[in-house]
Design a protein around this motif. Structure first.
Motif, PDB file in Angstrom:
ATOM      1  N   HIS A 157       0.838  -1.195   0.000  1.00 34.85           N
ATOM      2  CA  HIS A 157       0.000   0.000   0.000  1.00 34.85           C
ATOM      3  C   HIS A 157       0.877   1.252   0.000  1.00 34.85           C
ATOM      4  CE1 HIS A 157      -3.642   2.310   0.812  1.00 34.85           C
ATOM      5  NE2 HIS A 157      -3.038   2.895   1.846  1.00 34.85           N
ATOM      6  N   ALA A 158       1.820   1.305   0.924  1.00 38.07           N
ATOM      7  CA  ALA A 158       2.659   2.493   1.079  1.00 38.07           C
ATOM      8  C   ALA A 158       3.565   2.724  -0.124  1.00 38.07           C
ATOM      9  CB  ALA A 158       3.500   2.366   2.351  1.00 38.07           C
ATOM     10  N   GLU A 159       4.220   1.655  -0.605  1.00 38.03           N
ATOM     11  CA  GLU A 159       5.298   1.819  -1.579  1.00 38.03           C
ATOM     12  C   GLU A 159       4.934   1.402  -3.006  1.00 38.03           C
ATOM     13  OE1 GLU A 159       9.199   0.628  -0.179  1.00 38.03           O
ATOM     14  OE2 GLU A 159       8.458   0.552   1.885  1.00 38.03           O
ATOM     15  N   ASP A 160       3.905   0.558  -3.162  1.00 38.02           N
ATOM     16  CA  ASP A 160       3.493   0.122  -4.505  1.00 38.02           C
ATOM     17  C   ASP A 160       2.165   0.729  -4.941  1.00 38.02           C
ATOM     18  OD1 ASP A 160       5.729  -1.495  -4.482  1.00 38.02           O
ATOM     19  OD2 ASP A 160       4.631  -3.320  -3.935  1.00 38.02           O
ATOM     20  N   GLY A 161       1.414   1.309  -4.009  1.00 36.19           N
ATOM     21  CA  GLY A 161       0.130   1.898  -4.361  1.00 36.19           C
ATOM     22  C   GLY A 161      -1.009   0.909  -4.493  1.00 36.19           C
ATOM     23  N   MET A 162      -0.955  -0.221  -3.776  1.00 32.73           N
ATOM     24  CA  MET A 162      -2.077  -1.164  -3.790  1.00 32.73           C
ATOM     25  C   MET A 162      -3.206  -0.580  -2.937  1.00 32.73           C
ATOM     26  SD  MET A 162      -2.165  -5.215  -2.686  1.00 32.73           S
ATOM     27  CE  MET A 162      -1.048  -5.741  -3.982  1.00 32.73           C
ATOM     28  N   PRO A 163      -4.373  -0.297  -3.525  1.00 34.20           N
ATOM     29  CA  PRO A 163      -5.390   0.447  -2.783  1.00 34.20           C
ATOM     30  C   PRO A 163      -6.079  -0.322  -1.667  1.00 34.20           C
ATOM     31  CG  PRO A 163      -5.722   0.621  -5.166  1.00 34.20           C
ATOM     32  CD  PRO A 163      -4.737  -0.484  -4.931  1.00 34.20           C
ATOM     33  N   GLY A 196      -0.830   0.831  10.815  1.00 32.84           N
ATOM     34  CA  GLY A 196      -0.064   1.853  10.109  1.00 32.84           C
ATOM     35  C   GLY A 196       1.182   2.194  10.887  1.00 32.84           C
ATOM     36  N   CYS A 197       2.336   2.001  10.277  1.00 33.06           N
ATOM     37  CA  CYS A 197       3.610   2.145  10.984  1.00 33.06           C
ATOM     38  C   CYS A 197       4.077   3.603  10.996  1.00 33.06           C
ATOM     39  CB  CYS A 197       4.669   1.261  10.335  1.00 33.06           C
ATOM     40  SG  CYS A 197       4.261  -0.489  10.428  1.00 33.06           S
ATOM     41  N   ALA A 198       4.922   3.928  11.951  1.00 32.42           N
ATOM     42  CA  ALA A 198       5.446   5.285  12.091  1.00 32.42           C
ATOM     43  C   ALA A 198       6.735   5.442  11.287  1.00 32.42           C
ATOM     44  CB  ALA A 198       5.701   5.600  13.557  1.00 32.42           C
ATOM     45  N   GLY A 199       6.951   6.651  10.792  1.00 36.40           N
ATOM     46  CA  GLY A 199       8.203   6.953  10.113  1.00 36.40           C
ATOM     47  C   GLY A 199       8.050   7.069   8.611  1.00 36.40           C
ATOM     48  N   GLU A 200       8.699   8.073   8.019  1.00 38.86           N
ATOM     49  CA  GLU A 200       8.623   8.280   6.582  1.00 38.86           C
ATOM     50  C   GLU A 200       9.393   7.201   5.826  1.00 38.86           C
ATOM     51  OE1 GLU A 200       9.890  12.179   5.549  1.00 38.86           O
ATOM     52  OE2 GLU A 200       8.220  13.189   6.548  1.00 38.86           O
ATOM     53  N   THR A 201       9.029   7.021   4.567  1.00 34.60           N
ATOM     54  CA  THR A 201       9.694   6.050   3.705  1.00 34.60           C
ATOM     55  C   THR A 201      10.877   6.713   3.006  1.00 34.60           C
ATOM     56  OG1 THR A 201       7.526   5.071   3.262  1.00 34.60           O
ATOM     57  CG2 THR A 201       9.367   4.389   1.845  1.00 34.60           C
ATOM     58  N   PRO A 202      12.094   6.215   3.212  1.00 28.78           N
ATOM     59  CA  PRO A 202      13.231   6.792   2.499  1.00 28.78           C
ATOM     60  C   PRO A 202      13.135   6.532   0.999  1.00 28.78           C
ATOM     61  CG  PRO A 202      13.944   5.421   4.354  1.00 28.78           C
ATOM     62  CD  PRO A 202      12.494   5.143   4.134  1.00 28.78           C
ATOM     63  N   LYS A 203      13.738   7.379   0.202  1.00 27.39           N
ATOM     64  CA  LYS A 203      13.784   7.152  -1.233  1.00 27.39           C
ATOM     65  C   LYS A 203      14.590   5.899  -1.522  1.00 27.39           C
ATOM     66  CE  LYS A 203      14.911   9.309  -5.662  1.00 27.39           C
ATOM     67  NZ  LYS A 203      15.482  10.495  -6.350  1.00 27.39           N
ATOM     68  N   LYS A 207      15.879  -0.993  -1.792  1.00 23.09           N
ATOM     69  CA  LYS A 207      17.237  -1.522  -1.916  1.00 23.09           C
ATOM     70  C   LYS A 207      17.750  -2.062  -0.572  1.00 23.09           C
ATOM     71  CE  LYS A 207      18.515   1.454  -5.786  1.00 23.09           C
ATOM     72  NZ  LYS A 207      19.414   2.541  -6.272  1.00 23.09           N
ATOM     73  N   LYS A 208      17.279  -1.460   0.527  1.00 20.82           N
ATOM     74  CA  LYS A 208      17.659  -1.928   1.852  1.00 20.82           C
ATOM     75  C   LYS A 208      16.646  -2.908   2.422  1.00 20.82           C
ATOM     76  CE  LYS A 208      18.557  -0.265   6.561  1.00 20.82           C
ATOM     77  NZ  LYS A 208      18.592   0.914   7.459  1.00 20.82           N
ATOM     78  N   SER A 209      15.344  -2.607   2.197  1.00 22.98           N
ATOM     79  CA  SER A 209      14.297  -3.376   2.871  1.00 22.98           C
ATOM     80  C   SER A 209      14.214  -4.809   2.394  1.00 22.98           C
ATOM     81  CB  SER A 209      12.935  -2.696   2.676  1.00 22.98           C
ATOM     82  OG  SER A 209      12.527  -2.743   1.325  1.00 22.98           O
ATOM     83  N   LEU A 210      14.654  -5.109   1.169  1.00 25.60           N
ATOM     84  CA  LEU A 210      14.601  -6.477   0.681  1.00 25.60           C
ATOM     85  C   LEU A 210      15.652  -7.363   1.347  1.00 25.60           C
ATOM     86  CD1 LEU A 210      13.956  -5.877  -3.111  1.00 25.60           C
ATOM     87  CD2 LEU A 210      12.309  -6.416  -1.322  1.00 25.60           C
ATOM     88  N   ALA A 282       5.118   6.903  -0.072  1.00 26.41           N
ATOM     89  CA  ALA A 282       6.518   6.795  -0.499  1.00 26.41           C
ATOM     90  C   ALA A 282       6.758   7.830  -1.590  1.00 26.41           C
ATOM     91  CB  ALA A 282       6.823   5.398  -1.019  1.00 26.41           C
ATOM     92  N   PRO A 283       7.981   8.365  -1.668  1.00 22.88           N
ATOM     93  CA  PRO A 283       8.250   9.406  -2.668  1.00 22.88           C
ATOM     94  C   PRO A 283       8.216   8.894  -4.104  1.00 22.88           C
ATOM     95  CG  PRO A 283      10.261   8.801  -1.486  1.00 22.88           C
ATOM     96  CD  PRO A 283       9.128   8.139  -0.778  1.00 22.88           C
ATOM     97  N   VAL A 284       8.590   7.652  -4.311  1.00 22.06           N
ATOM     98  CA  VAL A 284       8.536   7.043  -5.643  1.00 22.06           C
ATOM     99  C   VAL A 284       8.105   5.594  -5.485  1.00 22.06           C
ATOM    100  CG1 VAL A 284      10.300   8.532  -6.675  1.00 22.06           C
ATOM    101  CG2 VAL A 284      10.993   6.400  -5.559  1.00 22.06           C
ATOM    102  N   ARG A 285       7.513   5.029  -6.526  1.00 20.05           N
ATOM    103  CA  ARG A 285       7.103   3.635  -6.459  1.00 20.05           C
ATOM    104  C   ARG A 285       8.294   2.730  -6.687  1.00 20.05           C
ATOM    105  NH1 ARG A 285       3.576   4.105 -11.997  1.00 20.05           N
ATOM    106  NH2 ARG A 285       5.141   3.362 -13.469  1.00 20.05           N
ATOM    107  N   ARG A 286       8.170   1.509  -6.222  1.00 24.03           N
ATOM    108  CA  ARG A 286       9.249   0.540  -6.382  1.00 24.03           C
ATOM    109  C   ARG A 286       9.283   0.038  -7.830  1.00 24.03           C
ATOM    110  NH1 ARG A 286       8.868  -3.773  -1.577  1.00 24.03           N
ATOM    111  NH2 ARG A 286       6.855  -4.200  -2.538  1.00 24.03           N
TER     112      ARG A 286
END
Length: 299
Positions: A157-163, A196-203, A207-210, A282-286
């Protein structure tokens, strides 16, 4: 390739200043527990209640051998290792995952189209489906790291835009899943609440989260509350067994310090009526190989 739909209302806010729990606003079994398909009504009812369903033998031992040989071929191929779709284990330097495997390998593409697989996704989601993500996971023995507690939907939802919560995952074991070699753990019933988790999503967070989850990680207090309310189920099973689980299940896996590897193929089916839009937090999609933008139904 179909065009991305327009942005919709955000029903599940996340990655804000504070951690916020939201009741689920979507069905779990979209066409009802009497929907025709491979799952019996009682199995669908259990899936609706718990958020998961285990199938003792989804594929046969002979088929396991074919898929395991293909996994080994891909992992040993230097061209695959150099591909951006391959994720390398931080400690050992070995391949941990290969994404978009149904596009890399016709062998795994056939598995995605197999009625035993895709028909269960259609039955749960009540529609035609497309592949949001596919990958092979390799968890060798003697120290392969686990993956911390998370909800996949929170990330998608946050990073891929799944509604909406209209996606389902299947993890098909290609090796024995013991209770000691870093198997999948799920909190039964946790899919009914969105955290819903706290903290902004880094650009370029992917690359790190995987390799190691950071953004989108629940707090210790929230995880303790979830575990106290729902408990924890560890999945074991022979090669060829499978676990289906809802996109919003709180789940994770431990390190594998045993000598016994744990490998699986992981497929995420999303409803064609729930196609991804722009990211909600997220600022950009994955990249497309992680969160697909091709919404063509599986045929």
């Amino acid at each position: 390739m179909t065009a991305a739909p327009e942005r919709t209302a955000d029903l599940y806010p996340t990655r804000g200043a504070t951690e916020v729990a939201t009741p689920r606003q979507d069905p779990v079994v979209w066409a009802g527990t009497d929907a025709p398909g491979p799952f019996a009504s009682a199995e669908l009812a259990a899936f609706e209640r718990d958020g998961f369903a285990a199938v003792g033998e989804l594929i046969t031992p002979d088929e396991v051998a074919v898929y395991r040989a293909e996994l080994d071929r891909l992992v040993d191929d230097p061209r695959i290792r150099a591909d951006e779709r391959s994720i390398v284990e931080p400690q050992s330097g070995e391949i941990r995952s290969v994404f978009e495997v149904h596009r890399i390998s016709e062998v795994f593409a056939r598995l995605v189209r197999d009625p035993r697989v895709v028909d269960r996704a259609r039955q749960i989601l009540g529609s035609e489906v497309y592949v949001h993500q596919s990958r092979i996971n390799v968890k060798p023995g003697f120290g392969a790291s686990g993956f911390y507690w998370h909800s996949d939907f929170e990330t998608w939802h946050a990073e891929d835009g799944m509604p909406r919560m209209r996606a389902v995952s299947v993890s098909i074991a290609l090796t024995e899943n013991y209770d000691t070699n870093g198997g999948l753990m799920i909190m039964p019933g946790s899919h009914t609440s969105f955290l819903g988790c706290a903290g902004e999503t880094p650009k370029d967070n992917y690359k790190k989260s995987l390799q190691m989850q950071d953004a989108g990680t629940p707090s210790d207090d929230a995880l303790t509350d979830f575990a106290d309310r729902h408990g924890i189920k560890l999945f074991t099973g022979r090669a060829g067994s499978a676990t289906w689980f809802d996109c919003n299940c709180m789940h994770g896996s431990g390190d594998n310090i045993t000598p016994y590897p744990r490998s699986n193929v992981f497929i995420v089916f999303n409803s064609v009526e729930n196609a991804a839009v722009e990211p909600f937090a997220a600022p950009v999609r994955r990249p497309d190989f992680i969160g697909a933008r091709d919404f063509t139904p599986v045929r």
